[in-house]
Design an enzyme around this catalytic site. Sequence first.
Site, PDB file in Angstrom:
ATOM      1  N   HIS A  38       8.842 -25.984   5.394  1.00 34.73           N
ATOM      2  CA  HIS A  38       8.110 -27.177   4.974  1.00 34.73           C
ATOM      3  C   HIS A  38       7.430 -26.967   3.619  1.00 34.73           C
ATOM      4  CE1 HIS A  38       8.759 -29.165   8.844  1.00 34.73           C
ATOM      5  NE2 HIS A  38       8.708 -27.931   9.321  1.00 34.73           N
ATOM      6  N   LYS A  85     -13.642  -0.793  -4.310  1.00 32.64           N
ATOM      7  CA  LYS A  85     -14.761  -0.483  -3.401  1.00 32.64           C
ATOM      8  C   LYS A  85     -15.854   0.273  -4.148  1.00 32.64           C
ATOM      9  CE  LYS A  85     -12.364  -0.315   1.072  1.00 32.64           C
ATOM     10  NZ  LYS A  85     -11.925   0.476   2.204  1.00 32.64           N
ATOM     11  N   GLU A  92       0.805  -1.222   0.000  1.00 37.91           N
ATOM     12  CA  GLU A  92       0.000   0.000   0.000  1.00 37.91           C
ATOM     13  C   GLU A  92       0.840   1.276   0.000  1.00 37.91           C
ATOM     14  OE1 GLU A  92      -3.624   0.040   2.384  1.00 37.91           O
ATOM     15  OE2 GLU A  92      -3.265  -2.053   2.867  1.00 37.91           O
TER      16      GLU A  92
HETATM   17  O1  PA5 Z   1      -5.193   0.337   4.357  1.00 41.27           O
HETATM   18  C1  PA5 Z   1      -6.248   0.490   3.752  1.00 41.27           C
HETATM   19  O2  PA5 Z   1      -6.634   1.583   3.302  1.00 41.27           O
HETATM   20  C2  PA5 Z   1      -7.162  -0.701   3.530  1.00 41.27           C
HETATM   21  O3  PA5 Z   1      -6.477  -1.893   3.759  1.00 41.27           O
HETATM   22  C3  PA5 Z   1      -8.401  -0.566   4.433  1.00 41.27           C
HETATM   23  O4  PA5 Z   1      -8.023  -0.691   5.784  1.00 41.27           O
HETATM   24  C4  PA5 Z   1      -9.427  -1.624   4.060  1.00 41.27           C
HETATM   25  O5  PA5 Z   1      -9.843  -1.430   2.727  1.00 41.27           O
HETATM   26  C5  PA5 Z   1     -10.654  -1.585   4.954  1.00 41.27           C
HETATM   27  O6  PA5 Z   1     -11.152  -0.294   5.071  1.00 41.27           O
HETATM   28  P1  PA5 Z   1     -11.505   0.238   6.535  1.00 41.27           P
HETATM   29  O7  PA5 Z   1     -10.204   0.197   7.284  1.00 41.27           O
HETATM   30  O8  PA5 Z   1     -11.997   1.623   6.357  1.00 41.27           O
HETATM   31  O9  PA5 Z   1     -12.510  -0.695   7.080  1.00 41.27           O
END
Ligand code: PA5
Length: 355
Positions: free
Chosen positions: A254, A348, A238
């Site tokens: 393993h 999303k 990310e």
């Molecule tokens: O880091 C991120 O932006 C994502 O992994 C979000 O955490 C994930 O999409 C879930 O969204 P939220 O944290 O708002 O529930």
Amino acid sequence: MLRLDDASLYASCDPSGMLHTALGLSRQVRDAWEIGRAARLPALSRSPAHVVVAGMGGSAIGGDLLAAALGTRLPVPLAVVRDSRLPRYVGPESVVIATSYSGETEETLAATAEAQRAGATVLAITSGGRLAEMAARGGGGVVRIPAGFAPRAALGYLMVPALAALERWGLVDSCAEDVEEAARVAEEVASESGPAVPTARNPAKRLAQELPGRIPAVYAGSPELEAAARRWKCQFNENSKTLAAWNAFPELTHNETVGWGAPPEVRAVVSVIVLLGGDEPERALRRIRVTTELAFRHAAGTHEVRGRGRRVLSRLLSLVQLGDLVSIYLACLRGIDPTPVEAIETVKRRMRDEA
Ligand code: PA5
């Protein structure tokens, strides 16, 4: 001057201040502890049979870290569910902690609705959204955490109030010292690996320098550190916008070791990062050495990183913080803004629009 030592780099590559937020983990942990201590919790009429943490992505990893940090101190099982569906065993004897930073994540909302239908005690940890409304309407508790962060940058806020809740429900002995030690080691990591510390003396910058053009494979030295390895992998995805992998010793000896028989040109782009707690038994270290000799010698590089502190929570969070910083420095080396996660938002949005 090395690129990461140029202070002007960060204003251009990190306009939203991801680096600043990552460096502030200790403050966030202490603040989150106070929020969790003060929050109104739903009362438990009896001791629960188990705890389920429901969440996705950056909001779920706190559940893994929590489970690892508490280990055998928790008298009941703690499962982390990254799905819309909850296991069939969830019922009136369950505590479901629903964590969603935005409070709008489809899977977490569905899992929360299912928990409510099953009669579970629900505690939502969120900055708002439909999750907060849904939990409150269903008679559950809501821990409101500050808004304005990227979800993964709010790890302390998403995780530490759950720890406070488990303590206040009497499911675990006092965690105040764990939290304080974790905040202290996070401060140490921040002071050693901040942007003002030159690359030559800065563990996070040095590791980041090794990674452009590589796929980091992050291996936990023990199962206890698995959640930290997973966090590193997700932060590379990310923040640095790159592929990464994670696994853990001894399990990887393993299966994954055999995968190191991949073609030389594939192995040559993988950089191994081994996360250690610092208290691994001699036999576990021997297993890592043997594996390094046999398999990782084919990698682009092998790096070892050590957690800090006496307690598991500290080791995990110090590793997490270092990994966060490495991933942000790597983003800056690539000229990429670590904050936006367009690919996540697009999926999303399309799932919402095409519902
Ligand atoms: O880091 C991120 O932006 C994502 O992994 C979000 O955490 C994930 O999409 C879930 O969204 P939220 O944290 O708002 O529930």
